[in-house]
Design a protein around this motif. Structure first.
Motif, PDB file in Angstrom:
ATOM      1  N   ASN A 152       0.853  -1.189   0.000  1.00 25.87           N
ATOM      2  CA  ASN A 152       0.000   0.000   0.000  1.00 25.87           C
ATOM      3  C   ASN A 152       0.887   1.237   0.000  1.00 25.87           C
ATOM      4  OD1 ASN A 152      -2.980   1.037   0.672  1.00 25.87           O
ATOM      5  ND2 ASN A 152      -1.527   2.287   1.818  1.00 25.87           N
ATOM      6  N   GLY A 161      -4.496   4.724   8.899  1.00 28.11           N
ATOM      7  CA  GLY A 161      -5.663   3.924   9.238  1.00 28.11           C
ATOM      8  C   GLY A 161      -5.517   2.467   8.845  1.00 28.11           C
ATOM      9  N   PRO A 162      -5.275   2.178   7.542  1.00 27.21           N
ATOM     10  CA  PRO A 162      -5.107   0.782   7.131  1.00 27.21           C
ATOM     11  C   PRO A 162      -3.952   0.074   7.832  1.00 27.21           C
ATOM     12  CG  PRO A 162      -5.489   2.169   5.220  1.00 27.21           C
ATOM     13  CD  PRO A 162      -5.312   3.095   6.397  1.00 27.21           C
ATOM     14  N   VAL A 165      -5.065  -0.789  11.443  1.00 25.11           N
ATOM     15  CA  VAL A 165      -6.068  -1.860  11.490  1.00 25.11           C
ATOM     16  C   VAL A 165      -5.446  -3.212  11.157  1.00 25.11           C
ATOM     17  CG1 VAL A 165      -8.185  -2.765  10.453  1.00 25.11           C
ATOM     18  CG2 VAL A 165      -8.023  -0.338  11.052  1.00 25.11           C
ATOM     19  N   THR A 166      -4.635  -3.267  10.112  1.00 21.70           N
ATOM     20  CA  THR A 166      -4.031  -4.559   9.750  1.00 21.70           C
ATOM     21  C   THR A 166      -3.103  -5.073  10.840  1.00 21.70           C
ATOM     22  OG1 THR A 166      -2.297  -3.405   8.487  1.00 21.70           O
ATOM     23  CG2 THR A 166      -4.194  -4.209   7.256  1.00 21.70           C
ATOM     24  N   SER A 206      -2.804   4.633  -3.104  1.00 23.57           N
ATOM     25  CA  SER A 206      -3.895   5.152  -2.273  1.00 23.57           C
ATOM     26  C   SER A 206      -3.764   6.662  -2.129  1.00 23.57           C
ATOM     27  CB  SER A 206      -3.856   4.492  -0.886  1.00 23.57           C
ATOM     28  OG  SER A 206      -3.901   3.091  -1.003  1.00 23.57           O
ATOM     29  N   LEU A 274     -10.479   4.888   6.116  1.00 26.32           N
ATOM     30  CA  LEU A 274     -10.166   3.466   6.171  1.00 26.32           C
ATOM     31  C   LEU A 274     -11.394   2.605   5.907  1.00 26.32           C
ATOM     32  CD1 LEU A 274     -11.095   1.821   9.041  1.00 26.32           C
ATOM     33  CD2 LEU A 274      -9.489   3.476   9.991  1.00 26.32           C
ATOM     34  N   TRP A 275     -12.595   3.202   6.078  1.00 25.27           N
ATOM     35  CA  TRP A 275     -13.846   2.469   5.843  1.00 25.27           C
ATOM     36  C   TRP A 275     -14.174   2.375   4.354  1.00 25.27           C
ATOM     37  CZ3 TRP A 275     -14.524   1.111  10.729  1.00 25.27           C
ATOM     38  CH2 TRP A 275     -14.174   2.003  11.738  1.00 25.27           C
ATOM     39  N   GLY A 279      -9.375   1.329   2.543  1.00 25.41           N
ATOM     40  CA  GLY A 279      -9.201   0.151   3.388  1.00 25.41           C
ATOM     41  C   GLY A 279      -9.042  -1.141   2.613  1.00 25.41           C
ATOM     42  N   ILE A 282      -6.746  -3.565   4.011  1.00 23.07           N
ATOM     43  CA  ILE A 282      -7.332  -4.305   5.141  1.00 23.07           C
ATOM     44  C   ILE A 282      -8.090  -5.519   4.616  1.00 23.07           C
ATOM     45  CG2 ILE A 282      -8.890  -4.177   7.123  1.00 23.07           C
ATOM     46  CD1 ILE A 282      -8.493  -1.113   7.085  1.00 23.07           C
ATOM     47  N   PHE A 291     -13.555  -7.628   7.142  1.00 25.74           N
ATOM     48  CA  PHE A 291     -13.682  -6.186   6.898  1.00 25.74           C
ATOM     49  C   PHE A 291     -15.123  -5.744   7.112  1.00 25.74           C
ATOM     50  CE2 PHE A 291     -14.356  -2.543   3.973  1.00 25.74           C
ATOM     51  CZ  PHE A 291     -13.426  -1.663   4.495  1.00 25.74           C
TER      52      PHE A 291
END
Length: 547
Positions: A152, A161-162, A165-166, A206, A274-275, A279, A282, A291
């Motif tokens: 990414n 964010g990603p 979360v990951t 991204s 990230l949503w 994302g 993710i 997810f």
């Protein structure tokens, strides 16, 4: 949204008078005076997230005044405005609708007559289909190898964010190795390239605008590496590049096939993205079903925030307590400690969410504020933090409100590690609140002389009275993590509303970028610089003299 200066409200004035009464009161006394304090000042979200906020320098009266402040500032109507797509990002003339990205009730939201909910579902479907294709080894690189690695390339919200979360959901990862490149420093992309094989790697570019210098510089570097290979055709770019962006034209110009373009939209703020398709890393890391659970957790927290009365509303109460410390106790900073190794990036992620959102000095009435807005956010993992900066918390001169976060159930129940971790979590919040009560006549092996002992005992004193919020999470799962992230998003939003600032722009970020573009042209010319201030000119000329 109401444009009310909070310091002119009746509630603010009452809070100040109340503060003068209790500002020197110790937390020990609050607990002695109210045996039901824990029960009164604790809340639960679906029996999965438990919040104890009893170790704060607050009373029933404090909360009453704070809640009245939120009401006077029109917080409820502002919440409704956000969820209903009103253009509350006034300085950019946009709505704020990251909540639509996790819209599980499938309510249709329209902007300028267009059904954006439909577009969100289409994007999610594309993410699901492409991710299944890659994860199940059906996607092949230009030499026929199946994909093993994902990189990414993004920065800011397109990275933090990603990445957070990951990392936080490491126990749910599949076979794909997911890497993140953000820094303009070539060392970052260089180190990642050493770990991967281009033939079996997909790069996710991204960028909302597809013009961000850091992201596009890294993306172009990778593209050049592919094109240097004599066996690689331009048409093969579609096998190794996927774009996550709101700028389709720039994506096409870069050379990425439109079937590899997964959109998101300008009403999604970077730090709330990230949503969205941002994302996608993710999704590739933990699979689409997980997810989806992440989105569902956030959606349920959205409903809690939207529908709960303020006295039972976790994000609202957290926001009010922060305003209480930042503006009345002048605390200025807040710390977040995660007692879960996988969540080691959580505090870094929240730094952007808080400080990019509420780091503002102009209110919604075009005036310079005369009060404190955004807090400085920092933190680290426990128990590492206990062996570094906790000394300052226990015996320093700063008031630092802190959030402590820990799962009740761990993913790795090795020997007695987790119960020891839990004991430290409980011990630190207790010690910060109540300190210690050393006896001048207690045993001390170092000092045998009684008079010296009485003088030196003071160095072991910890006064306590440091406020904390304790979060006990049933387990760190996609669902609970989604709820936790959304909780902090809504806390930050609530603070911005009450403090009468615009939380969803970030013009301060743009200033340095624009200056850098101009300086880059100067550096490329290698001429003596005299167009800036003497310090900047001096630095540029010194640099050029060494090249």
């Amino acid at each position: 949204m109401k444009n009310i200066n909070p310091i002119f409200t009746k509630s603010w004035k009452k809070l100040y008078k109340h503060f003068l009464v209790i500002k020197d009161k110790h937390m020990k006394d609050f607990f002695l005076e109210d045996v039901n304090r824990f029960k009164k000042f604790s809340l639960s979200f679906k029996d999965l997230i438990f919040l104890d906020f009893s170790k704060n320098r607050i009373t029933d009266k404090t909360l009453t005044y704070l809640i009245n402040l939120a009401k006077e500032c029109g917080l409820k109507n502002s919440i409704l405005s956000m969820f209903n797509g009103k253009f509350i990002n006034v300085t950019e003339n946009k709505p704020v609708l990251h909540t639509v990205l996790r819209n599980f009730d499938k309510k249709n939201i329209f902007i300028n007559g267009k059904n954006i909910s439909k577009k969100v579902f289409q994007s999610l479907k594309k993410m699901k289909n492409i991710s299944n294709f890659i994860i199940n080894k059906k996607w092949r690189g230009y030499t026929g190898k199946y994909i093993t690695d994902i990189v990414n390339i993004g920065i800011g919200g397109s990275d933090l964010g990603p990445l957070m979360v990951t990392e936080s959901l490491t126990p749910y990862k599949n076979r794909l190795k997911v890497h993140f490149v953000s820094n303009l420093d070539g060392s970052h992309i260089f180190q990642i390239l050493k770990k991967i094989n281009l033939e079996s790697t997909i790069f996710l570019i991204s960028s909302k605008t597809f013009t961000t210098q850091e992201t596009m510089t890294n993306a172009k570097t990778v593209k050049k590496l592919f094109l240097k290979n004599s066996n690689f055709l331009k048409s093969d770019l579609s096998k190794h590049f996927i774009a996550l962006s709101a700028n389709k034209n720039k994506v096409m110009k870069f050379g990425i096939d439109k079937k590899n373009f997964i959109p998101f939209w300008d009403w999604v703020g970077g730090r709330y993205s990230l949503w969205s398709s941002i994302g996608f890393s993710i999704v590739l890391s933990i699979g689409y079903d997980n997810f989806s659970l992440l989105l569902e957790g956030a959606y349920d927290m959205d409903n809690h925030f939207l529908n709960s009365p303020f006295k039972k509303n976790i994000p609202v109460l957290l926001a009010l307590i922060s305003i209480w410390y930042n503006n009345f106790f002048k605390s200025q900073t807040e710390a977040i400690y995660t007692y879960d190794q996988y969540m080691h990036k959580f505090s870094s992620y929240l730094q952007q969410l808080y400080m990019e959102s509420n780091g503002k000095r102009i209110d919604r009435n075009f005036n310079v504020v005369s009060f404190q807005t955004g807090s400085i956010i920092w933190g680290e993992n426990g128990t590492n933090s206990q062996h570094s900066f906790f000394q300052l918390l226990h015996q320093g001169t700063k008031l630092i409100p802190s959030d402590f976060i820990i799962p009740i159930h761990t993913h790795n129940n090795i020997n007695n590690h987790h119960i020891k971790l839990i004991s430290h979590f409980f011990a630190q919040t207790k010690a910060l609140a109540f300190g210690n009560s050393l006896n001048k006549n207690s045993k001390n092996k170092i000092f045998k002389n009684k008079e010296i002992k009485k003088k030196f005992f003071i160095y072991k004193e910890c006064p306590g009275n440091q406020p904390t919020n304790s979060f006990l999470i049933d387990k760190i799962t996609p669902y609970t993590l989604g709820a936790l992230i959304a909780m902090y998003e809504h806390k930050v939003f609530s603070q911005g509303v009450i403090l009468n600032i615009f939380s969803f722009d970030q013009w301060g970020v743009e200033l340095g970028k624009n200056i850098a573009k101009d300086i880059l042209l100067t550096l490329k010319k290698k001429n003596i610089s005299n167009k800036y201030d003497c310090s900047t000119n001096g630095l540029i000329n010194f640099y050029n003299s060494k090249k």
